[in-house]
Write an enzyme that holds these catalytic residues in place. Structure first.
Site, PDB file in Angstrom:
ATOM      1  N   ASP A 477     138.534  95.631  19.451  1.00 50.13           N
ATOM      2  CA  ASP A 477     137.939  95.813  20.784  1.00 50.13           C
ATOM      3  C   ASP A 477     137.373  97.226  20.926  1.00 50.13           C
ATOM      4  O   ASP A 477     137.707  98.134  20.143  1.00 50.13           O
ATOM      5  CB  ASP A 477     139.022  95.553  21.841  1.00 50.13           C
ATOM      6  CG  ASP A 477     138.446  95.041  23.153  1.00 50.13           C
ATOM      7  OD1 ASP A 477     137.232  95.153  23.369  1.00 50.13           O
ATOM      8  OD2 ASP A 477     139.239  94.533  23.978  1.00 50.13           O
ATOM      9  N   ASP A 547     133.489  88.612  28.420  1.00 55.06           N
ATOM     10  CA  ASP A 547     134.750  88.520  29.160  1.00 55.06           C
ATOM     11  C   ASP A 547     134.639  87.480  30.270  1.00 55.06           C
ATOM     12  O   ASP A 547     135.648  87.110  30.878  1.00 55.06           O
ATOM     13  CB  ASP A 547     135.096  89.878  29.779  1.00 55.06           C
ATOM     14  CG  ASP A 547     135.837  90.765  28.791  1.00 55.06           C
ATOM     15  OD1 ASP A 547     136.254  90.259  27.739  1.00 55.06           O
ATOM     16  OD2 ASP A 547     135.990  91.961  29.076  1.00 55.06           O
TER      17      ASP A 547
END
Ligand code: DGJ
Length: 746
Positions: A477, A547
């Site tokens: 990430d 997301d």
């Protein structure tokens, strides 16, 4: 085969270059000084013109082998205001001699000279690679232009190596990979992707007008805001599958720029490479700078054909498991279920439930390390949190394995929270300008990966983590962009090298990690789809698309994504409803069908699911496994776009045309209109196909309905020409079916 120094060895070179090689698709004509690259239905040609510049001549549909290009001639220019330097479509123009279009290279020399004029020197042809050497007319600055061609798709890869052979350092202020040129015209449409966090990959289409349209990232990484991809359609066809389309994509995960401009003679020039904003690469004598690769392709099969070519190319030539990547396993990810509240018992309980529906990979997300309770602390301290996992990760990993799944783990290696042991020990390791504030994003700072000690620390802890634990997958990430991109440890002249060195080190960590742990797979995530490009995809098997897991929003995000990237890397999770970013209520089946168009994952809190939800999930995961090869590695046809429409339909066809998977979605019925008829593509018209419902079968139309009942089986021609109806009515409805080719003897 090598051709050296044209002017001194023309005859020898001509003989050598003319010898046919088995896979030779690159030809040089020594009489006209024209280079011609033919591959997979496309021809690309350029020549050395009367000014000794490299001038583009053609890019498009394959020409006859007997077609001879006349020698390149520089353009006269339009007026004294538009000198030939600016109106001649140069392949790689230095900023000098009156250049008003976008330069490919701009240099400042220590004596104040800023004039750079690049002329042809020599070339080499080696299989599918052509290298052209250019040199400034006076100074020992060399540029090697590299062209590679992919015989399967005709996609060209172009990049440049800039070499300083002078005796003084010089400053590169702009270094592009390539300029692509399209012929004069006023009927071009530019396609590009824009977005933001949780709203990535929205397709934009606009007429190309005089002037520039700039696509870029100044953020230190690829960014959510633009994807480094473009397509240009001529005579914009409403149909996805016909018409001339040129397309390209930049393989770089740092700050980048693609400039699309229509010049004074209405030619289109597309220049891409490092973003020149705040760029300044000091090149010492003897040093060189490589640019990223700018890939470009052409098709006559419309924008749909362009993306299918790109998908094929990414699968066969870019991804780490090229040319035949493994299908993405069905994964479970804990993030939306538990956020930072991970612990051994909770994760094991989720793992049991995930295994029961057919999940193959269990991924524990953020929260497992350091003093990580929320996003204020812990990044940088990559030890297992002893309160949450008193016996380390082993018991959880063993449990996951015993359930028949492999184990994946979230990391965010390039970041540090000021509240961490690492930052307390090494406050100088972050990007910063001495004495200036350090702007935080999500309470974190960016480690300066350009530093060798930081690079070694990051590689070291990742290697240790993967060596000591049986980890099959890392979700890598990256949750903020750069600010104050200073590098105080090096001289002021060298500080801006951070834009290149950081990314080179990122790639080298990924490369070394994969080499040392060959079974390891990696996902590129940056708060969703903030780092998706062909540079990172050389080292990562999949990407986290967004997301935003709202299954309806995802339809347009996924639609946009597939213009540039294969669905084989596009991860999509089934999450809860209503939830976080999606207040609308959708059925479990709708959510699954939305996610099954890419790499399928589940991110819901399984502790809240009903037995019916588990049964639906189990059935649909089993169905997905029957079609995932087709969805991930087949040919994608966008039958109805979700942009500005109530409906959307995609179809994936396996490469051998033995299977197709069709997904249809309805947002809301209006005025009682029936769902539009679906005309499939890409099937074998003569073959017979049997229908199998993936979703529950929609209600059959009544005897006098305007809808035709779905046949049990029919020819490919029927599905493509007659078309089929699915009976979708209401809000957030979806259906999916599969076609299997019936063997001749069945
Ligand atoms: C952003 C990612 O996109 C999410 O999926 C999740 O991993 C969080 N970061 C964790 O902090």
């Amino acid at each position: 085969m090598t051709c050296m120094h044209l002017r001194t060895a023309l005859f020898t070179a001509a003989l050598a270059c003319a010898a046919p090689a088995a896979s030779a698709q690159i030809h040089y004509n020594p009489q006209t000084h024209v280079f011609r690259i033919d591959s997979a239905g496309t021809t690309y040609a350029f020549g050395v013109n009367d000014m000794q510049e490299l001038q583009q001549l053609y890019w498009g549909k394959a020409l006859a082998a007997s077609d001879n290009f006349p020698a390149a001639r520089s353009n006269d220019g339009n007026a004294s205001f538009d000198p030939a330097t600016s109106t001649t479509p140069q392949e790689y123009a230095g900023w000098g001699a009156g250049l008003y279009v976008e330069p490919a290279l701009k240099i400042t020399f220590p004596d104040g000279n800023r004039d750079l004029v690049l002329h042809y020197v020599s070339h080499t042809i080696d299989g599918n690679t052509l290298t052209i050497r250019l040199k400034d007319i006076e100074r020992e600055v060399f540029v090697s232009l590299r062209y590679t061609t992919d015989p399967q798709t005709g996609i060209l890869g172009r990049s440049a190596v800039i070499e300083n052979r002078t005796s003084d350092p010089l400053l590169i202020e702009q270094a592009e990979s390539a300029t692509w040129t399209l012929p004069r015209g006023t009927d071009y449409t530019l396609d590009y992707l824009t977005g933001r966090w949780a709203g990535e990959d929205q397709l934009q289409q606009e007429a190309i007008r005089p002037g520039q349209r700039v696509l870029e990232s100044r953020r230190g990484s690829t960014g959510h805001q633009n994807s480094p991809w473009f397509a240009v359609e001529r005579d914009h066809a409403t149909d996805q599958d016909t018409g001339d389309v040129w397309f390209g994509t930049l393989a770089w995960s740092g700050s980048w720029r693609i400039t699309v401009e229509q010049d004074q003679l209405r030619a289109i020039r597309i220049t891409g490479g490092y973003n020149p904003f705040d760029f300044g690469y000091r090149l010492a004598p003897g040093q060189s700078l490589d640019t990223p690769v700018f890939y470009g392709g052409y098709t006559h099969d419309g924008i749909g054909g362009a993306s299918r070519l790109l998908h094929r190319f990414e699968i066969a030539s870019i991804l780490p498991q090229k040319p035949t990547p493994k299908a993405r396993p069905v994964l479970y990810n804990s993030w939306e279920a538990t956020e930072f509240n991970v612990d051994e018992a909770g994760q094991e309980a989720l793992a049991e439930k995930a295994a029961s529906i057919g999940v193959e990979r269990f991924v524990m997300d953020d929260g497992w390390f350091g003093q990580r309770k929320d996003d204020h602390a812990g990044l940088g301290d990559w030890y297992v949190n002893p309160q949450k996992f008193p016996h380390g990760l082993k018991p959880l990993i063993d449990k996951v394995h015993s359930l028949g799944m492999d184990f994946g783990l979230w990391v965010e290696p390039e970041m540090v929270n000021p509240d961490s042991d690492l930052y307390r020990k090494h406050p100088d390791w972050v990007l910063n300008f001495t004495g200036r504030p350090r702007t935080e994003g999500r309470n974190q700072l960016v480690l300066n990966l350009a530093r060798q000690d930081v690079r070694d620390y990051v590689y070291g802890f990742l290697d240790k983590l993967v060596t000591e634990n049986d980890i099959a997958f890392l979700k890598w990430d990256y949750n903020r962009n750069w600010s104050e991109p200073g590098w105080p440890a090096v001289s002021p002249e060298e500080q801006k090298q951070v834009y290149v060195q950081y990314i080179d080190n990122l790639y080298s960590i990924l490369r070394e990690l994969r080499a040392k742990h060959p079974g390891l797979e990696i996902e590129s995530c940056s708060g969703g789809g903030g780092r998706v490009d062909l540079g990172i995809l050389r080292y990562t098997d999949e990407v986290w698309t967004s997301d935003n897991t709202d299954p309806f929003d995802r339809l347009s995000i996924q639609d946009g994504f597939t213009y540039a990237f294969t669905p084989g890397v596009m991860m999509a999770w089934v999450t809860d409803s209503p939830a976080w970013r999606h207040p609308g209520i959708t059925s479990v089946e709708y959510r699954f069908l939305s996610s099954m168009q890419g790499g399928l994952g589940v991110g819901a809190n399984l502790n809240h699911w009903t037995p019916e939800d588990f049964a639906t999930a189990k059935r649909l995961i089993a169905e997905y496994k029957q079609i995932r090869e087709t969805v991930q590695h087949g040919s994608l046809y966008r039958l109805v776009s979700p942009r500005g429409s109530e409906d959307s339909v995609t179809e994936s066809v396996s490469l051998d045309r033995s299977q197709a998977a069709v997904f249809a979605f309805l947002h809301t019925s209006q005025f009682g209109y029936p769902y539009p008829r679906i005309y499939l593509r890409g099937l074998d018209p003569k073959a017979e196909y049997r229908v199998h419902w993936i979703s529950s079968e929609p209600e059959k139309p009544g005897p006098h309905s305007e809808l035709t009942p779905m046949p049990d089986h029919a020819s490919g021609a029927w599905f493509m020409s007659h078309g089929v109806d699915v009976n979708l009515r209401g809000d957030f409805q979806a259906a999916a079916f599969r076609l299997d080719r019936v063997a001749a003897d069945e």
